[in-house]
Each structure stands twice: as structure tokens, then as C-alpha cells.
Design a protein around this motif. Structure first.
Motif, PDB file in Angstrom:
ATOM      1  N   LEU A 148       9.111  -0.736  -4.040  1.00 49.25           N
ATOM      2  CA  LEU A 148       7.833  -1.344  -3.688  1.00 49.25           C
ATOM      3  C   LEU A 148       7.016  -0.347  -2.898  1.00 49.25           C
ATOM      4  CD1 LEU A 148       9.088  -4.814  -2.536  1.00 49.25           C
ATOM      5  CD2 LEU A 148       7.914  -4.283  -4.647  1.00 49.25           C
ATOM      6  N   SER A 149       5.703  -0.546  -2.916  1.00 45.63           N
ATOM      7  CA  SER A 149       4.862   0.296  -2.086  1.00 45.63           C
ATOM      8  C   SER A 149       5.215  -0.008  -0.630  1.00 45.63           C
ATOM      9  CB  SER A 149       3.398  -0.034  -2.350  1.00 45.63           C
ATOM     10  OG  SER A 149       2.635   0.329  -1.232  1.00 45.63           O
ATOM     11  N   GLU A 207       2.243  -5.137  -9.708  1.00 47.90           N
ATOM     12  CA  GLU A 207       3.489  -4.459 -10.032  1.00 47.90           C
ATOM     13  C   GLU A 207       4.169  -5.160 -11.211  1.00 47.90           C
ATOM     14  OE1 GLU A 207       5.400  -1.113  -8.669  1.00 47.90           O
ATOM     15  OE2 GLU A 207       3.897  -2.125  -7.453  1.00 47.90           O
ATOM     16  N   LYS A 261       0.287  -6.749  -1.873  1.00 47.11           N
ATOM     17  CA  LYS A 261      -0.150  -5.517  -2.530  1.00 47.11           C
ATOM     18  C   LYS A 261      -0.744  -4.544  -1.517  1.00 47.11           C
ATOM     19  CE  LYS A 261       0.094  -7.414  -6.810  1.00 47.11           C
ATOM     20  NZ  LYS A 261       1.278  -8.224  -6.473  1.00 47.11           N
ATOM     21  N   GLU A 297      -0.425   1.159 -15.936  1.00 45.94           N
ATOM     22  CA  GLU A 297      -0.034   0.193 -14.932  1.00 45.94           C
ATOM     23  C   GLU A 297      -1.263  -0.562 -14.422  1.00 45.94           C
ATOM     24  OE1 GLU A 297       2.501   3.757 -13.652  1.00 45.94           O
ATOM     25  OE2 GLU A 297       2.822   2.226 -12.115  1.00 45.94           O
TER      26      GLU A 297
END
Lengths: 919, 456
Positions: free
Chosen positions: A844-845, A805, A886, A801
């Protein structure tokens, strides 16, 4: 895999831009023009067979050449050919008639004169003329001029034209390729439309030929007894043998153009009434003029063009006892003077303000005893009795030509007389418009151009104008030809509406930087000889006759000259491939296309670049023969490679001993600190191959053997068992001694040599990031690691990764690795991408920025500081796009009022931490 | 003092230096225990206010460690740290904090050794400096008047030329312009100057074309009227209003900053720009009949507004000229010891009564509510102890870095005559030399928010 129904493979394409976020990426792809239709191409290679251009083959790492029409390898996917074109060559771009100069020059270099002739004929019906009389815009633009002198393109064209004339009977038997790749056809279906062309000069005849090739019926009228217009009655025979022009005119007539000479047409509307659907006016500029000075109306004042016309049409004139003054300094003045000299060798003076004629014309005129007097302004013609006695002149200070007018200052008190009894006026010429109806306002008073719309149509519907008549001045033959082509397209569009042929697209022009020129000159495929110019026959052999003065290039000279071409555009655009392709797959006018794709996830697998050992001089690569990189060796042992699979030295012999040097560019503080991981194993493989194929002694000089994979140590042991010698050491230098290569190293173990001699050296070069990795990273919003490879999100826990994302890494773009590791990572990346797509939702974070709108003053510092464009001021307050955010917190830090906060790292938490840490 | 152990706060980026610290530990490298790590996602997350807060809370040194430039996990988050932290450092240095107490450096995840070296060295540097003496409780005497002389005025230098000005005519032109704008309903309000009942020139807000004769233009028009624009242009949720405003050249710079900060759009504002011969000393209070120009006017290089819709006065009357910058006053400070600078500034901050006049007069300082006026005491407490006033002034100075245009309204309105403008001038000077950026000359964002130049 290229044929899997769910895989769309976009080759020869580049990512233009990426926008959106995970699940909703939009990618714009620029498909580079292949110039060959992928769907139609069968990969037969006929195009490459006829391509005259050799290009260094980068797939064989420079060990072989390929054609400009090529495919990377026989296994290429898709298995189609591509034309390597940088753009149109500067010579073609500069030519008003769009002549494919690089095309026919390249064909001449190969000795394919007939093909070259068709390439010239495609845009130019008068090669013999333009090979002799031209302003050579192509040569001014020629990149070779940056090295020494431009290629003698005109000389080559004349050679081809002369060759064609000499072989005209053979040519008639050959396939006429002059219409290949154009919208024209031989014997097309008749459209039933009739066009009258007034004027059989270069513009009129070019247009007539084009129109016939489009299916229209064309009749050309001309008042003169010979066709060719100004070419025929303005260019004297010592510059152009007329039989060549006549042959070219005859070819146009043979195509079906109806030519009616000796016909003065002055009822233009009448032609339309007579059933002509369109009329093209192309009568040129045949009216020379005098200036108004005393006694200019004396009968011994001749007009240059009238004089030349008589002479060119063969009228008997004897000027032997005359003293002639030619007024004017252009090409027409030189023609008039040199014709006059040939009519009985009278005394001839050319008097002018400044000379504008071509340099070789001036030189040749002086050889023929013509006196040239510069810097004079004419005051009056002096009469003695009823005869002219001379021209009174003033000296003048002559300056530069500005806006087409020469600047000068008369010097008062310098009056003097130049003796002579016949004055020929060659100051310039203008179109004769007396044949046009009076009730139309034809000419623009400022520019002297004929008033036409963008489609070249005059005020009368269906009546077009082209050439010198339209421009209102004398232009070069190539410019008239261009006008003719353009007029034919305009008339075709007028006659057929939208179905008419369009204007050709504007193509980018290939220009070479100084660096590229240097490289081309050094790679040995381009002749470094000096330019060969055309010579002349000696003055004594030509003074009293009309023999052609210039002598064309010989076949050998022409080919040598052609080999000087730098091939600026790569593809020469000779269109030989178009003629060769049975599938009609080739289109040289392709432009890049842009396609948009919506995708949910992206996997980057952009690979690596081989370390270039030229930057490490100690290995001797580039300087010494028989030092190869491992990749070059791989090409060499490939049966489709440059040596068809044979391992051999430059001399052609098989090597008796081969040294393989490890860690070239890797594990070296000077170049790259990291280990490239795959080189040890491929070096062992190469050792075994050399042992098996040629049985040579193999020496491996290694730092450490890193055989860490499954079965790798066993492979190492097998290699040792084959008798390969291993030496531990750090290579100091590679030198050449008595024709043998010598590798010396430090740090050798006790009781082990510190050098060996070998016939061939193979460098196990390391991996480097792709040179455009930073740009790619920027486009996709991912980051680079310290070595310049793409950075994974986490070295252990998220190795495929990235920080963005939905964007994943596979293979060596992330870090050097071998094939099993690359495949494993690729499958891993595919699995992560798939699971993301399969879920249809994305977690999502939680650590993203948040806004307290009531505190936000909308100052926009957050917007300016976000690396991801995730923050925008909407309705005066900050707004976070949580899909793009992010969670770096840069915006939070820049907010003066702390209206922004970062979840999990908010100010309260951090301040509490600080308090706790300090208590 | 032999047992003195400094307390050090280290802000560590989770992607590099935090892991770097981990690597140091795994490699059994020793790092001083004085260093207390605060993990942040990126060095770009470290706001200067947090650094100030750490000093407030008793840190003797603060170190920020991020990824090397070009290796940021968030592409360019560290670029912002690379710009902010040095600017904050120059501010702290100016008020007398030793520069070695704040450090920004780069440590990658694999550089355990580098981490250990940097924090060890930093700890030793801070240890050598000893504790910070800027807290109220540290101070023995409450008499904080400085024991040395320091010039607050520049020594003049090149004087700007005199600009002829027909005040009457200009006044009339302002009135005519305002009348037309209001009568044509092009604007809802004209902000200008009027003479109040006591003869003092003061801001005027004219909504009616019949009232325009209140407006004046005289040598006492000192107020920066752009400060009122946001309020007057806001539609409070309804349709936004159009406002005309009279601006001097200095005011036009703050108008640019406000436009860049999205306070309103350019088409909402009709700018009546004045050719300005300079404003007299003492203006704003009393008649200001002093004939000398204000100090800021003596150093102002602009006589024509940078932006305007209507220009009043004759631009032809303005010659090309140069004035000496106010840098010399800051230079005179460089000779002082840190302790002396700190003594001076603490004496000044101590006189502050925390009335917020400086903040309220400032055209660009308009957060609501102000970070330093919140009842949660997160950033500073609400009482008037020296610590809290110091934090307020330093924080506010940093907030104005790259945005302050030097209109000096803050000093003019300060009832205690604290020269707080010097803090802003110091930071502007730093920003000019580091980024060649002059606030107010355009509407671009502050260089502190953008990426480093060499990376573009």
C-alpha cells in the motif's frame, strides 16, 4: 476465449455495486433476464423466425431490422438468442384476464390469425364474447392513446374470434397452441381428484377448463337450460350471436368437462360427502332488485334480469301495445330497453338518475326510438284502476359518481308523471345466495363480498367461491374469467399441496415516455392512420329483429388497425417462440438475478461511443441521403450486414465517387478538442476497400494524416498509390446539388480545389466516452479525465492503473486508441493485475491518514468528508481503514483538533515548509 | 516601498497544479519568484489552519490551486476545498484582511499557461495591496482603542411576543420529572438549574431523587447546560451513563450539533425541554432583575425546543411569530474600510487575556487538548502576544463554522467583554447563504465536510 475454463463470461449483465478494496473486492452483478435459457439454446433461430416484432437493429446501426427474439450477430458469444423485452405491455397489464393484447395484435398485423387466436385463447376461453362485450381496460391503458386514439384492441379480438369461428373446421385440424407456455396440458395424467363447479358462467367454465387441463375431473352444474351464465341469459342476442358462445362452450366440454344443466344444487356439504374433493361456487349475480316505493309490488313491475332471461332463452313475448318504462341507467337497462323494442316495437323510455351505459349503446338505443330521460328520482308507481299508469318522478341535480354511488340532490316541487303501463326495474343486481346452507355466515356485511381466505376458500373447507358471487356485484366478463383462473390455481394448490401451480410472478410494466413514443412514430414502422371503429347495421334493418347490431372489422381494417400498435413492451409475449422452440429453452417469466463475486483485481474495458454526427449539422448526416458514418460503412461491407457486403447508395446503384471526411467530432473545439487517433488509419482502409470493391473515385478531406504506427506510413503510401485523392482542408459544409453531394472546405493549399462532388460521403467519426462513464467511475471509485474518459493513475508511469488500487484500465475507456494499442494496454493491465494476484500481498502507499486517538474528540467531520468511506467513528474515535485510504488528506484538513495527520504530508512538515519558504 | 516584494505561499495539488507549474516551466513561461510552492496531495488537504499559519509566518498572500471540479484525483477532495477556503476568506475579510490576499482556483496538469497567468495576476494583486499590518511588531502604538464608533448591538427591529409562563408550576414539573427519572433509575444524573447561596442561578447536578427540590426554572436560567453532557454521559471507559438535561430552545440546537458530532447517543440523553419566554439581561451574574430580555432572545425565532423527551410549558401558548434576524449588525460593518475593521478586531483581540473561558463555556468546542493550547507551538505560541491571540480567535471561529448555534455563552463569560460571537455569526451567515444550512436544526454533518450540491 469464451470457452477458457478459467474465464467466466457474464454477458447481458450489469455491475450493480462494488465494495471492498484491492485483493478483496466484492462485486454484485445483475444478470438481465434473457428469457431464453443460455444452456439450452442452440442458437438455431426458430424463435426469431416466428417472432412478429421488428426492432431497429442497433448492431447494423439502424440500417436493418431484427426481431424481438434476436442475437446481436451470428458470431455472438455466447451464441444464443435473447428476447428483447422492456416489460409487459400496458394493455396486458391493464387486462384483468391478463390477455396478451400486444401479442395477438402483432400477429394480426402479420396476417397470422390462427396464431393470434391461440394467443387469445391462452387466457380467455370466450374470445367471441370479449371481442363484443368488454370494458376495454386495455384500450384505456394503450400508449397509442397518447398520440391519437388507442388501438381498437377489442375490434381486433372480435375479428380474430370471427375468423376462428368461420375457420373452425380448419382450426380443429391445426396444432392447438393455446396451452403453450402455461402450466396446463391436453389430456394430462389424471390426479383422481373430483371437483364440482356450481354455475356454468364465465368464472365457472374457465375454472373447469383449467382444472381439467391440470388432470382433475370436473363436473359443472347449472340451474339454467343453457350454459354461459349471465353471458347467455343477460347479454341479448343483438349483441352476441349465441352460436358463437355455444361453440366456445362446446370446446370446453370437448376438453373433458362434464356439464349438467337444468340442475339446481343446494346441498353443498352433500357434494363433498358424495366424493367431490372440492367445490367451486360460481353462480353469479342473477337477482335484480327493486327499491321500496309505493306500488312496486304490482305485477306489471318486471325485474330486468328475469325479463332478459326469458327473452334470451327465446320465450315468445309480444309487447307491441305496451308503454314501457325502464328504470335504471346501466348496461342492463339498455339491454332491457333494446330487447323490449325488438318485441313488437312498443314505446320504450329509459328513466334514470344518470347514464352509465357504454356510449355506443346509448347512441344505438336512441337510433332505435328509445327515449332516455336523465336526472330523475322515482317517487312512486301510479295506478289507475288495477293497471299501472306511470311513474311519478322528481327532477334531480345529478353529480359525479363517488365511491360507486352517484351523487344527486332532489329538486322539491318538480313532481311529474312519466306515462307507461309496464315498469322494468334495472337498477342493479346481486347474487342469489338462497342455495347456500344457513349455518354458515357467508357474506361480509360491509363489502357484500363473500367471506373467503386469500386462497378463495370459504368457511367450509374445500369449498371455494369465484366470480360475481364472491365479489358480491356484477363485474365484466374478463374479470369473471380472471376469477375463474385464480380459483383453479387455488383449488389445484388445495388438492395437490405445494405441487399445485403457483401464482404467476409480477412482471415489470413497460411504459413509453413521450420521447420514445415520438421516436417510434417517426421511425416509419408504425402506421399513422386514425383508429377504425366497428360500425353498425342501419337502424331500420335491426329494429324488429335480433340480428347482431355491430359489424366487425374487415380483414383489411383489422390489419391496418393492428399496425397502429406502438409495441410498448418490444416483445409481444405472444409465446409463438415458446411454441417454436424444440429445446423448451424459453421462459417469459424470468426475472433479473443477482450474483456476487469475490475478486482481487478489476480491469475496466468498457470501450467508447461513436461520435454522433447528428449534432454537427454541417456534415448533413441524417438530413441528406448517402451520408454514412464509418461504422455504418463497415456494416455495409460486412457479408452478414444489411446489404450483404455490397457498397451501394440508397438508390441501389454503386457509387462512382466517394468522399471521406476526417476528424468528424475530433480536433474540433466545437465538439472534442482531442484527436481520436484511430480515424485516419481506418479512413485509409476504407479508401482502399472502396477502390478495390467498386473502383469508385475516392476523395479524402483531411486535416493531417496521422499514420504514426508500425507500418502505417507505408499503408498511407499504398493508399495514395491506389489513386485516392487527398485534400488538406477543414470541411465547411456538405450540401446537395442536383442530386449529387457536394463537400466544401476551407484552408485548402494553394492550387488545390476547395470542393468536390460525390455520390457517397463517409464520415470518419471520432471517439467519445461512454455515456454512463461517470456512473461507472463512481461505482468503481475511479476518476474521470477532462475529456470524460477514465483517468489513469499517471499518464507516463502508471498508464493502466487508476487512483483506486487494484482497478486497471484497458482500451478506449481510457482514451481513444486503435486495436494494437488496445491489445497492448489490455495485456499490460492483465500483467499488472496478475503480478498483483501472484504476489498475494499488496504494497500500500505509505501515505495514508493516521489518528492520534487521545486527541480525537470524535466529532465525525473526518467521516463526513472522506471521499472513500475510509474513515469511521469507532467507539467514539476516528478510525482509518488503510486499505481504503488513498491519502488525499481531506479528513486531516477537516479535523479541528488535528488529531488526524497524513503520513508524508503531516502538519509539522507542511508548517516547516511554510516557515522555510517564508524565511 | 519601491522594493517591496510580496511573499506568496501557493498550495499546489500534486496531481494538477503542481504538474501545471511544471508544464509552465517546461514551456518556458515566466512565473513570479514570489510564489513559493508547497506541494500537497490534494487541495482538500489544505486546512484553513495551515492558511492562517502561512499568514502568521509572514505570507502576504496565499493561493490554493486544485483540480477542476469533477476532475479530482480523489473524486471529491477538491469539493471540500471549494467550500472551506471561501468560508475562511469571508472570515479574514471580516477582520480586515483584503480578500485579494487569499485565492482558490483550479489548474489542470496541462494548463501551464493558466498556471502562469493566475499566479502572475495574484502576485500583482498582492503587490498592489502591500504588506499586512496586523502583527504586533508592525504596530507603532500599543493603544489600540478604535477611533470610530461601531455598534455591537442590533437596533432591535420586530420584538418577539411575550409568552405567559408560570415559573412556579414549571419548576414543580421539572422537579417531578427529575424525581421520577432518578427514582426509576432511568438516568444517573439530572442537569438543571438551582439558585446558589448568593442568589445567583447556576447549573445544578442532581444524582439523588431526594435532592430534586434544588431544581428551579426562572428568567435567569441562562447557562447552556448541554456543555456538561459529554462529561456526565461518559462512562470513562465503563458503561456509559444516562443523563437528563434541562434545555431551552437555543440549547436544544447545540444538543443536535453534539448528537451529530457523536458526543453521545440520543438514547443516553433524556431531554427536558422548556417552553422559553426568553432570558433576562444580566442573568448568570447577580439576580439579573433587569426586565429586558437578552439580545439573543430578542432575535431568537424558537420558543419551543427542537428536540425533547419531556416538554414543560404549554406549546399552545406560543403564537406564530417572526423576529428580525441579527443580520443588521453585520451589515453595519460592511461600510467600514478593511483597515478600520482590522483596527477594531486587533483592539479586541489585544484585550484578550487568553483565559479560554469562551472556549470552555462553549458547548461544541471540546477538543482535548485544544489545538491552540499545545506545548509544541505548532499552530500558535503559548504566550499572550497579539499574534497568538489573533490566531487563536480566528482559528476557533473557523472551527465553529457550521457548528455554532449562537447561544452566546462565549460572550457572556468573557471577562474582557470581547464580542467574539460576531465572528461566529458572520460565518454562520455565510454558511446560511451559501448552503442554506442552519446549525442545530438537525444532526446532519456540517456542509463544509460534504460534496458540492450540483455534483449530487
Amino acid at each position: 476465449m469464451g470457452r477458457h475454463k478459467n474465464i467466466e463470461l457474464l454477458t447481458y449483465s450489469e455491475i450493480e455495486s462494488v465494495s471492498g478494496f484491492v485483493g478483496n473486492f466484492e462485486i454484485t452483478v445483475r444478470k438481465k433476464p434473457r428469457y431464453i435459457d443460455e444452456d439450452a439454446c442452440t442458437g438455431c433461430g426458430d424463435c426469431a423466425d416466428v417472432c412478429p416484432i421488428d426492432v431497429i437493429n442497433s448492431f447494423d446501426l439502424g440500417l436493418s431490422t431484427r426481431k424481438a427474439a434476436y442475437r446481436t450477430s451470428p458470431q455472438a458469444v455466447p451464441n444464443v438468442f435473447t428476447i428483447d423485452k422492456k416489460g409487459i405491455a400496458p394493455c396486458r397489464d391493464a387486462c384483468p384476464a391478463d390477455q396478451r393484447a400486444m401479442g395477438y395484435v402483432s400477429l394480426v398485423a402479420e396476417g397470422r390469425y390462427a396464431d393470434a387466436y391461440w394467443t387469445i385463447r391462452r387466457e380467455n376461453p370466450f374470445p367471441s364474447v370479449c371481442g363484443r362485450v368488454c370494458n376495454r381496460a386495455c384500450e384505456t391503458a394503450c400508449s397509442r392513446g397518447e398520440v391519437d386514439e388507442p388501438v381498437n384492441i377489442m375490434g381486433i379480438k372480435r375479428f380474430v374470434a370471427d375468423w376462428a369461428y368461420d375457420h373452425r373446421e380448419e382450426l380443429a385440424e391445426m396444432e392447438d397452441k393455446s396451452l403453450v407456455g402455461t402450466s396446463f396440458q391436453k389430456n394430462p395424467e389424471p390426479t383422481g381428484k373430483r371437483v364440482a363447479v356450481i354455475g356454468a358462467g364465465p368464472a365457472g367454465l374457465t375454472a373447469a377448463q383449467d382444472l381439467v387441463h391440470l388432470g382433475h375431473s370436473v363436473k359443472v352444474f347449472d340451474a339454467l337450460p343453457k350454459a354461459g351464465g349471465m353471458i347467455r341469459v343477460g347479454i341479448p342476442p343483438h349483441r352476441l350471436p349465441y352460436e358463437r358462445l355455444e361453440w366456445e362452450v362446446q370446446q370446453i366440454v370437448d376438453e373433458g368437462v362434464d356439464l349438467e344443466l337444468n340442475t339446481w344444487v343446494d346441498d353443498i356439504p352433500g357434494l363433498l360427502d358424495d366424493g367431490y374433493d372440492s367445490v367451486l361456487l360460481a353462480t353469479g349475480a342473477h337477482k335484480a332488485y327493486k327499491i321500496n316505493i309505493p306500488n312496486a309490488d304490482h305485477p306489471d313491475n318486471w325485474l330486468s334480469l328475469d325479463f332478459l332471461k326469458k327473452a334470451c332463452l327465446g320465450e315468445e313475448l309480444d309487447l307491441s301495445d305496451r308503454k314501457i318504462i325502464v328504470l335504471g341507467g346501466g348496461d342492463v337497462a339498455m339491454d332491457a330497453a333494446r330487447v323490449a323494442v325488438r318485441l313488437g316495437h312498443p314505446e320504450v323510455k329509459v328513466v334514470c338518475r344518470g347514464m352509465r351505459a357504454a356510449e355506443h349503446e346509448i347512441r344505438e338505443a336512441e337510433e332505435e326510438d328509445i327515449e332516455i330521460i336523465r336526472g330523475r328520482v322515482f317517487q312512486r308507481i301510479i295506478l289507475e284502476g288495477d293497471k299501472i299508469a306511470g311513474v311519478e318522478c322528481l327532477k334531480a341535480d345529478v353529480g359525479k359518481v363517488i365511491d360507486g354511488k352517484r351523487q344527486f340532490t332532489k329538486l322539491p316541487g318538480t313532481e311529474h308523471t312519466i306515462d307507461g303501463d309496464l315498469v322494468i326495474w334495472a337498477l342493479g343486481q346481486e347474487p342469489d345466495t338462497s342455495f347456500l346452507p344457513d349455518d354458515v355466515d357467508w357474506i361480509d356485511e360491509d363489502s357484500y363480498e363473500m367471506k373467503t381466505n386469500q386462497e378463495m376458500m370459504t368457511a367450509i373447507k374445500g369449498v371455494f367461491s369465484a366470480g360475481d358471487l364472491r365479489v358480491g356485484a356484477t363485474t365484466f366478463v374478463v374479470e369473471a374469467i380472471d376469477e375463474g383462473h385464480h380459483a383453479a390455481r387455488c383449488i389445484d394448490r388445495y388438492l395437490r399441496g405445494e405441487k399445485g401451480i403457483p401464482e404467476p410472478p409480477e412482471m415489470p410494466v413497460a411504459t413509453l415516455s413521450a420521447d420514445e413514443i415520438d421516436r417510434k412514430m417517426q421511425n416509419g414502422t408504425i402506421s399513422d392512420a386514425e383508429r377504425t371503429s366497428m360500425g353498425t347495421i342501419p337502424p331500420q334493418e335491426r329494429a324488429n329483429n335480433f340480428r347482431e347490431v355491430q359489424v366487425g372489422l374487415t380483414e383489411e381494417e383489422a390489419r391496418h388497425e393492428a399496425e397502429r400498435c406502438l409495441h410498448c413492451g418490444l416483445c409481444a409475449e405472444c409465446l409463438e417462440c415458446v411454441a417454436a422452440c424444440d429445446r423448451e429453452a424459453i421462459n417469459h417469466n424470468m426475472l433479473p438475478t443477482f450474483e456476487k463475486f469475490s475478486v482481487g483485481t478489476i480491469i475496466l474495458a468498457t470501450g467508447f461511443q461513436d461520435f454522433n454526427p447528428e449534432v454537427a449539422p454541417e456534415y448533413g448526416y441524417g438530413a441528406l441521403d448517402n451520408v454514412f458514418t464509418a461504422m455504418e460503412f463497415e456494416r455495409m461491407i460486412n457479408t452478414m450486414g444489411p446489404t450483404n457486403g455490397e457498397i451501394r447508395l440508397k438508390s441501389g446503384k454503386k457509387p462512382e465517387s466517394v468522399a471521406i471526411i476526417h476528424c468528424v467530432g475530433s480536433r474540433d473545439q466545437k465538439y472534442h478538442e482531442y484527436c481520436s487517433r484511430a480515424c485516419c488509419m481506418y479512413s485509409l482502409k476504407i479508401s482502399q476497400l472502396v477502390r478495390d470493391y467498386v473502383g469508385a473515385e475516392v476523395h479524402e478531406i483531411y486535416r493531417d494524416i496521422r499514420s504514426f504506427g508500425k507500418g502505417y506510413e507505408e499503408f498511407y503510401n499504398r493508399t495514395k498509390a491506389k489513386g485516392v485523392h487527398f485534400y488538406h482542408g477543414r470541411v465547411r459544409e456538405v450540401t446537395q446539388d442536383n442530386g449529387r453531394l457536394k463537400v466544401s472546405w476551407d484552408e485548402s493549399y494553394y492550387d488545390q480545389p476547395d470542393h468536390i462532388e460525390a455520390d457517397m460521403i463517409i464520415l470518419a467519426t471520432g471517439f467519445e466516452p461512454q455515456p454512463d462513464a461517470p456512473e461507472v467511475a463512481k461505482k468503481f471509485g475511479i476518476s474521470l479525465g477532462p475529456n470524460g474518459f477514465f483517468r489513469e493513475k499517471h499518464p507516463k508511469l502508471a498508464p493502466v492503473e487508476t487512483s483506486s488500487e487494484g482497478i486497471f484500465l484497458a482500451g478506449t475507456c481510457q482514451f481513444p486508441k486503435d486495436i494494437p494499442d488496445s491489445v497492448a494496454q489490455a495485456e499490460g493491465a492483465a500483467a499488472v493485475a496478475l503480478s498483483m494476484l501472484d504476489q498475494g500481498t499488496i504494497a500500500l502507499s505509505p501515505s495514508v491518514a493516521q489518528v492520534s486517538a487521545n486527541r480525537c474528540a470524535g466529532c465525525g467531520q473526518c467521516e463526513a468528508s472522506c471521499p472513500y468511506d475510509a474513515v469511521a467513528i469507532v467507539d467514539g474515535v476516528s478510525n482509518i481503514d488503510i486499505y481504503k485510504c488513498k491519502g488525499c488528506g481531506t479528513c486531516v484538513a477537516s479535523c479541528p483538533n488535528k488529531a488526524l495527520t497524513l503520513i508524508h504530508y503531516n502538519d509539522k512538515q507542511l508548517i516547516a515548509e511554510i516557515r522555510g519558504a517564508l524565511s | 516601498m519601491g522594493t517591496y516584494e510580496p511573499k506568496i505561499i501557493a498550495f499546489l495539488c500534486t496531481w494538477c497544479s503542481y504538474t501545471g507549474a511544471d508544464s509552465a516551466g517546461t514551456a518556458r513561461l515566466k512565473s513570479p519568484w514570489n510564489v513559493r510552492a508547497i506541494r500537497v496531495p490534494c487541495s482538500g488537504r489544505v486546512s484553513p489552519e495551515l492558511v492562517l499559519r502561512a499568514f502568521d509566518q509572514g505570507a502576504d498572500g496565499v493561493i490554493v490551486l486544485g483540480c477542476h471540479i469533477g476532475e479530482c484525483h480523489y473524486e471529491t477532495g477538491n469539493h471540500r476545498a471549494a467550500k472551506r477556503i471561501p468560508i475562511l476568506k469571508s472570515l479574514l475579510e471580516f477582520v480586515g484582511l483584503e480578500p485579494d490576499r487569499l485565492r482558490l482556483d483550479w489548474v489542470s496538469a496541462s494548463e501551464g499557461e493558466r498556471f502562469a497567468n493566475i499566479v502572475t495576476q495574484f502576485t500583482e494583486d498582492v503587490r498592489a495591496l502591500g504588506p499586512i499590518h496586523w502583527k504586533e511588531e508592525d504596530r507603532e502604538s500599543s493603544d489600540l482603542s478604535p477611533t470610530f464608533d461601531i455598534s455591537l448591538r442590533s437596533n432591535g427591529g420586530e420584538q418577539p411576543p411575550e409568552i405567559p409562563m408560570d415559573w412556579e408550576k414549571a419548576t414543580q414539573e421539572i422537579r417531578d420529572t427529575a424525581r421520577t427519572l432518578l427514582a426509576n433509575q432511568e438516568v444517573d444524573c439530572v442537569i438543571g438549574y438551582e439558585v446558589g447561596p448568593r442568589g445567583w442561578t447556576r447549573p445544578a447536578f442532581v444524582h439523588n431523587p431526594d435532592d430534586v427540590d434544588r431544581l428551579v426554572w426562572n428568567p435567569h436560567c441562562t447557562h447552556n447546560l448541554t456543555r456538561y453532557l459529554r462529561e456526565k454521559a461518559s462512562g470513562n471507559g465503563e458503561e456509559e451513563k444516562r443523563v437528563a438535561v434541562v434545555v431551552k430552545p437555543c440549547d436544544s440546537k447545540s444538543l443536535n450539533v453534539l448528537l451529530g458530532n457523536n458526543k453521545f447517543t440520543a438514547d443516553q440523553i433524556h431531554t427536558i425541554g422548556m417552553i422559553c419566554p426568553g432570558i433576562q439581561e444580566g442573568a448568570g451574574f447577580g439576580n439579573g432583575d433587569s426586565a429586558t430580555l437578552q439580545e439573543r432572545c430578542l432575535h431568537c425565532g424558537e420558543r419551543i425546543p427542537l428536540v425533547y423527551d419531556t416538554l414543560i410549558g404549554d406549546p399552545q401558548s406560543v403564537p406564530d411569530f417572526e423576529v428580525s434576524p441579527r443580520g443588521d449588525i453585520l451589515e453595519s460593518w460592511s461600510g467600514l474600510e478593511p483597515a478600520q475593521r482590522m483596527e477594531f478586531w486587533l483592539s479586541q483581540f489585544d484585550r484578550c487575556i487568553r483565559c479560554y473561558a469562551c472556549r470552555d463555556a462553549c458547548p461544541v468546542c471540546d477538543c482535548s487538548p485544544c489545538l491552540y493550547e499545545r506545548d509544541d507551538s505548532l499552530w500558535t505560541g503559548m504566550n499572550i502576544s497579539l499574534d497568538q491571540k489573533r490566531t487563536f480567535h480566528l482559528g476557533r471561529a473557523y472551527h465553529l463554522a457550521g457548528r455554532c448555534v449562537g447561544c452566546n455563552e462565549c460572550v457572556r463569560v468573557c471577562p474582557m467583554d470581547i464580542p467574539i460571537n460576531l465572528l461566529n455569526e458572520k460565518l454562520n451567515q455565510e454558511i446560511q447563504s451559501a448552503f442554506d444550512y442552519h446549525p442545530g436544526f438537525n444532526t446532519l454533518p456540517s456542509p463544509l465536510t460534504t460534496v458540492l450540491d450540483q455534483e449530487n
